[in-house]
Design a protein around this motif. Structure first.
Motif, PDB file in Angstrom:
ATOM      1  N   ARG A  65       0.834  -1.208   0.000  1.00 22.27           N
ATOM      2  CA  ARG A  65       0.000   0.000   0.000  1.00 22.27           C
ATOM      3  C   ARG A  65       0.865   1.254   0.000  1.00 22.27           C
ATOM      4  O   ARG A  65       0.561   2.241  -0.678  1.00 22.27           O
ATOM      5  CB  ARG A  65      -0.931  -0.012   1.213  1.00 22.27           C
ATOM      6  CG  ARG A  65      -2.024  -1.071   1.145  1.00 22.27           C
ATOM      7  CD  ARG A  65      -3.096  -0.795   2.191  1.00 22.27           C
ATOM      8  NE  ARG A  65      -2.571  -0.907   3.547  1.00 22.27           N
ATOM      9  CZ  ARG A  65      -2.571  -2.035   4.253  1.00 22.27           C
ATOM     10  NH1 ARG A  65      -3.058  -3.148   3.723  1.00 22.27           N
ATOM     11  NH2 ARG A  65      -2.095  -2.061   5.491  1.00 22.27           N
ATOM     12  N   LEU A  66       1.950   1.220   0.735  1.00 17.16           N
ATOM     13  CA  LEU A  66       2.857   2.371   0.762  1.00 17.16           C
ATOM     14  C   LEU A  66       3.479   2.588  -0.613  1.00 17.16           C
ATOM     15  O   LEU A  66       3.626   3.731  -1.066  1.00 17.16           O
ATOM     16  CB  LEU A  66       3.945   2.147   1.814  1.00 17.16           C
ATOM     17  CG  LEU A  66       5.002   3.249   1.940  1.00 17.16           C
ATOM     18  CD1 LEU A  66       4.351   4.562   2.356  1.00 17.16           C
ATOM     19  CD2 LEU A  66       6.082   2.850   2.939  1.00 17.16           C
ATOM     20  N   THR A  67       3.836   1.520  -1.288  1.00 12.10           N
ATOM     21  CA  THR A  67       4.422   1.629  -2.628  1.00 12.10           C
ATOM     22  C   THR A  67       3.435   2.258  -3.601  1.00 12.10           C
ATOM     23  O   THR A  67       3.796   3.127  -4.410  1.00 12.10           O
ATOM     24  CB  THR A  67       4.848   0.248  -3.137  1.00 12.10           C
ATOM     25  OG1 THR A  67       5.806  -0.312  -2.231  1.00 12.10           O
ATOM     26  CG2 THR A  67       5.467   0.346  -4.522  1.00 12.10           C
ATOM     27  N   ARG A  68       2.164   1.838  -3.547  1.00 15.26           N
ATOM     28  CA  ARG A  68       1.151   2.430  -4.427  1.00 15.26           C
ATOM     29  C   ARG A  68       0.963   3.919  -4.126  1.00 15.26           C
ATOM     30  O   ARG A  68       0.816   4.733  -5.043  1.00 15.26           O
ATOM     31  CB  ARG A  68      -0.180   1.687  -4.277  1.00 15.26           C
ATOM     32  CG  ARG A  68      -0.196   0.294  -4.895  1.00 15.26           C
ATOM     33  CD  ARG A  68      -1.611  -0.234  -5.013  1.00 15.26           C
ATOM     34  NE  ARG A  68      -2.233  -0.404  -3.698  1.00 15.26           N
ATOM     35  CZ  ARG A  68      -2.196  -1.530  -2.994  1.00 15.26           C
ATOM     36  NH1 ARG A  68      -1.554  -2.586  -3.474  1.00 15.26           N
ATOM     37  NH2 ARG A  68      -2.794  -1.620  -1.823  1.00 15.26           N
ATOM     38  N   THR A  69       0.967   4.271  -2.849  1.00 14.20           N
ATOM     39  CA  THR A  69       0.828   5.678  -2.482  1.00 14.20           C
ATOM     40  C   THR A  69       1.999   6.508  -3.010  1.00 14.20           C
ATOM     41  O   THR A  69       1.818   7.603  -3.540  1.00 14.20           O
ATOM     42  CB  THR A  69       0.728   5.827  -0.959  1.00 14.20           C
ATOM     43  OG1 THR A  69      -0.376   5.066  -0.481  1.00 14.20           O
ATOM     44  CG2 THR A  69       0.543   7.283  -0.566  1.00 14.20           C
ATOM     45  N   MET A  70       3.216   5.979  -2.857  1.00 11.38           N
ATOM     46  CA  MET A  70       4.397   6.697  -3.316  1.00 11.38           C
ATOM     47  C   MET A  70       4.392   6.869  -4.832  1.00 11.38           C
ATOM     48  O   MET A  70       4.899   7.869  -5.346  1.00 11.38           O
ATOM     49  CB  MET A  70       5.655   5.951  -2.872  1.00 11.38           C
ATOM     50  CG  MET A  70       5.854   5.916  -1.357  1.00 11.38           C
ATOM     51  SD  MET A  70       7.245   4.882  -0.842  1.00 11.38           S
ATOM     52  CE  MET A  70       8.613   5.867  -1.460  1.00 11.38           C
ATOM     53  N   ALA A  71       3.818   5.900  -5.555  1.00 14.94           N
ATOM     54  CA  ALA A  71       3.809   5.973  -7.017  1.00 14.94           C
ATOM     55  C   ALA A  71       2.747   6.937  -7.538  1.00 14.94           C
ATOM     56  O   ALA A  71       2.870   7.444  -8.660  1.00 14.94           O
ATOM     57  CB  ALA A  71       3.575   4.583  -7.610  1.00 14.94           C
ATOM     58  N   LEU A  76       0.105  18.525  -5.420  1.00 18.45           N
ATOM     59  CA  LEU A  76      -0.933  19.493  -5.757  1.00 18.45           C
ATOM     60  C   LEU A  76      -2.328  18.950  -5.503  1.00 18.45           C
ATOM     61  O   LEU A  76      -3.315  19.691  -5.592  1.00 18.45           O
ATOM     62  CB  LEU A  76      -0.807  19.913  -7.223  1.00 18.45           C
ATOM     63  CG  LEU A  76       0.421  20.757  -7.572  1.00 18.45           C
ATOM     64  CD1 LEU A  76       0.422  21.084  -9.054  1.00 18.45           C
ATOM     65  CD2 LEU A  76       0.461  22.027  -6.757  1.00 18.45           C
ATOM     66  N   ARG A  77      -2.435  17.646  -5.239  1.00 13.66           N
ATOM     67  CA  ARG A  77      -3.732  17.032  -4.951  1.00 13.66           C
ATOM     68  C   ARG A  77      -3.603  16.198  -3.685  1.00 13.66           C
ATOM     69  O   ARG A  77      -3.508  14.970  -3.746  1.00 13.66           O
ATOM     70  CB  ARG A  77      -4.179  16.144  -6.115  1.00 13.66           C
ATOM     71  CG  ARG A  77      -4.305  16.887  -7.435  1.00 13.66           C
ATOM     72  CD  ARG A  77      -4.715  15.953  -8.541  1.00 13.66           C
ATOM     73  NE  ARG A  77      -4.735  16.613  -9.827  1.00 13.66           N
ATOM     74  CZ  ARG A  77      -5.087  16.022 -10.969  1.00 13.66           C
ATOM     75  NH1 ARG A  77      -5.446  14.747 -10.954  1.00 13.66           N
ATOM     76  NH2 ARG A  77      -5.079  16.688 -12.103  1.00 13.66           N
ATOM     77  N   PRO A  78      -3.586  16.828  -2.531  1.00 13.81           N
ATOM     78  CA  PRO A  78      -3.406  16.077  -1.289  1.00 13.81           C
ATOM     79  C   PRO A  78      -4.523  15.064  -1.081  1.00 13.81           C
ATOM     80  O   PRO A  78      -5.694  15.329  -1.331  1.00 13.81           O
ATOM     81  CB  PRO A  78      -3.461  17.184  -0.214  1.00 13.81           C
ATOM     82  CG  PRO A  78      -3.150  18.446  -0.936  1.00 13.81           C
ATOM     83  CD  PRO A  78      -3.688  18.274  -2.312  1.00 13.81           C
ATOM     84  N   GLY A  79      -4.128  13.889  -0.631  1.00 16.19           N
ATOM     85  CA  GLY A  79      -5.078  12.829  -0.360  1.00 16.19           C
ATOM     86  C   GLY A  79      -4.824  12.234   1.007  1.00 16.19           C
ATOM     87  O   GLY A  79      -3.976  12.706   1.767  1.00 16.19           O
ATOM     88  N   PRO A  80      -5.564  11.193   1.354  1.00 18.44           N
ATOM     89  CA  PRO A  80      -5.357  10.567   2.676  1.00 18.44           C
ATOM     90  C   PRO A  80      -3.970   9.936   2.773  1.00 18.44           C
ATOM     91  O   PRO A  80      -3.465   9.353   1.808  1.00 18.44           O
ATOM     92  CB  PRO A  80      -6.468   9.502   2.734  1.00 18.44           C
ATOM     93  CG  PRO A  80      -6.836   9.244   1.305  1.00 18.44           C
ATOM     94  CD  PRO A  80      -6.631  10.524   0.578  1.00 18.44           C
ATOM     95  N   ARG A  81      -3.368  10.059   3.932  1.00 17.77           N
ATOM     96  CA  ARG A  81      -2.054   9.471   4.170  1.00 17.77           C
ATOM     97  C   ARG A  81      -2.213   7.976   4.468  1.00 17.77           C
ATOM     98  O   ARG A  81      -3.228   7.544   5.020  1.00 17.77           O
ATOM     99  CB  ARG A  81      -1.384  10.145   5.376  1.00 17.77           C
ATOM    100  CG  ARG A  81      -1.261  11.651   5.244  1.00 17.77           C
ATOM    101  CD  ARG A  81      -0.143  12.025   4.296  1.00 17.77           C
ATOM    102  NE  ARG A  81      -0.051  13.466   4.111  1.00 17.77           N
ATOM    103  CZ  ARG A  81       0.622  14.278   4.919  1.00 17.77           C
ATOM    104  NH1 ARG A  81       1.234  13.787   5.989  1.00 17.77           N
ATOM    105  NH2 ARG A  81       0.685  15.565   4.684  1.00 17.77           N
TER     106      ARG A  81
END
Length: 317
Positions: A65-71, A76-81
């Protein structure tokens, strides 16, 4: 090869080698190996491999999940951490990533604020020079042309009048550019009047008809938020005139339970999967500076819709 498969294949190789030694080595359950014993050992190996795979998949899923988030992350479009899940080093890694992301967003916001502030200052300087230097020069030229035309022979008077009209059109265009660079009407008359003036300045040759629906009174947003609303509307109208091939545009400014919403819709050809240019990215950066939410997408009736939701500061109304 992913970390999951490397760990899994290493464990599988060890377990397979152990099973092979047990079956073929001198120390066995029985000699020769009975079919029943071989089936039991093979089934046991399969169960161990499956259990190992499931445990590794569960243990390493936070990293995936972290890898998908980093990719896919876009400042400019903040999303959930990502939620710090897992144990030990994995949870620490996710927490470190979230901390790093927060620092990057803060640094980008600071640098964007400085850049946009410098940009606005440069716009004001250029607008002032256009108004004071070139505007006054062209005004003097107009007066001199009028004096010469009054004294010129009739054969030249018509041509001089044409030159006067060309000079007057150039002066009007310079004044219009100066107003767009430095929206004095925004500072003097407020946001609603500035948006009205902005739509009224749409060139007639563009074939675009603009309708306004501007709600008043508005809550106190502050000078910075009003400037962001004006610049987003300005950029949206410019994009519509230049690229959308639209015939109708609706500009709406209304109150919401949390603040103010600016909505701009046109009936043009839409975004059509085009990449965001510097203008749209500039709109996103401005929105982030005041904590606003900017969305761009297809309009319900075709074309493009731009929405900017600006929250009201605490204690404002």
């Amino acid at each position: 090869m992913s970390l999951f498969w490397r760990i899994f294949l290493l464990n599988a190789a060890v377990l397979t080698a152990a099973t092979a030694l047990l079956l073929l080595g001198p120390v066995t359950v029985s000699t020769p190996v009975l079919l029943t014993e071989a089936l039991i050992l093979t089934a046991g190996l399969a169960v161990m491999l499956i259990a190992n795979a499931v445990l590794l998949r569960l243990g390493l899923s936070p990293l995936q999940r972290l890898t998908r988030t980093m990719a896919t992350i876009d400042l400019l479009r903040p999303g959930p951490r990502p939620v710090p899940a897992g144990h030990g080093e994995i949870a620490d890694l996710i927490k470190t990533f979230n901390s790093m992301l927060g620092r990057l967003e803060a640094e980008r916001a600071t640098s964007s604020a400085r850049a946009l502030s410098a940009q606005e200052a440069e716009r004001r300087r250029i607008a002032q020079e256009l108004h004071d230097e070139i505007g006054q020069t062209l005004t003097a030229v107009l007066l001199e042309l009028k004096r010469v035309a009054d004294q010129a022979p009739a054969s030249l008077r018509t041509e001089l009048h044409q030159v006067q009209e060309t000079t007057r059109d150039s002066l009007d265009e310079i004044r219009r550019i100066a107003r767009r660079l430095r929206p004095g009407v925004l500072e003097e008359l407020g946001l609603v009047s500035a948006l009205k003036a902005l739509t009224n300045e749409i060139p007639t040759h563009s074939g675009l008809t603009a309708r306004q629906q501007l709600e008043t009174p508005l809550p106190d947003l502050g000078a910075e938020a009003e400037l962001v609303l004006y610049r987003v509307a300005q950029e949206s109208l410019t994009n519509t005139v230049r690229h959308a091939h639209a015939t109708h545009l609706d500009l709406t400014l209304s109150r919401t339970p949390t603040g103010v919403e600016l909505r701009i819709r046109d009936d043009g050809r839409g975004l059509q999967g085009a990449l965001e240019g510097a203008g749209i990215r500039g709109m996103r950066e401005r929105a982030l500076l005041i904590g606003a939410d900017l969305t761009l997408g297809p309009s319900p009736g075709g074309g493009t819709e731009v929405r900017l939701n600006v929250p009201v500061r605490d204690g404002s109304d």
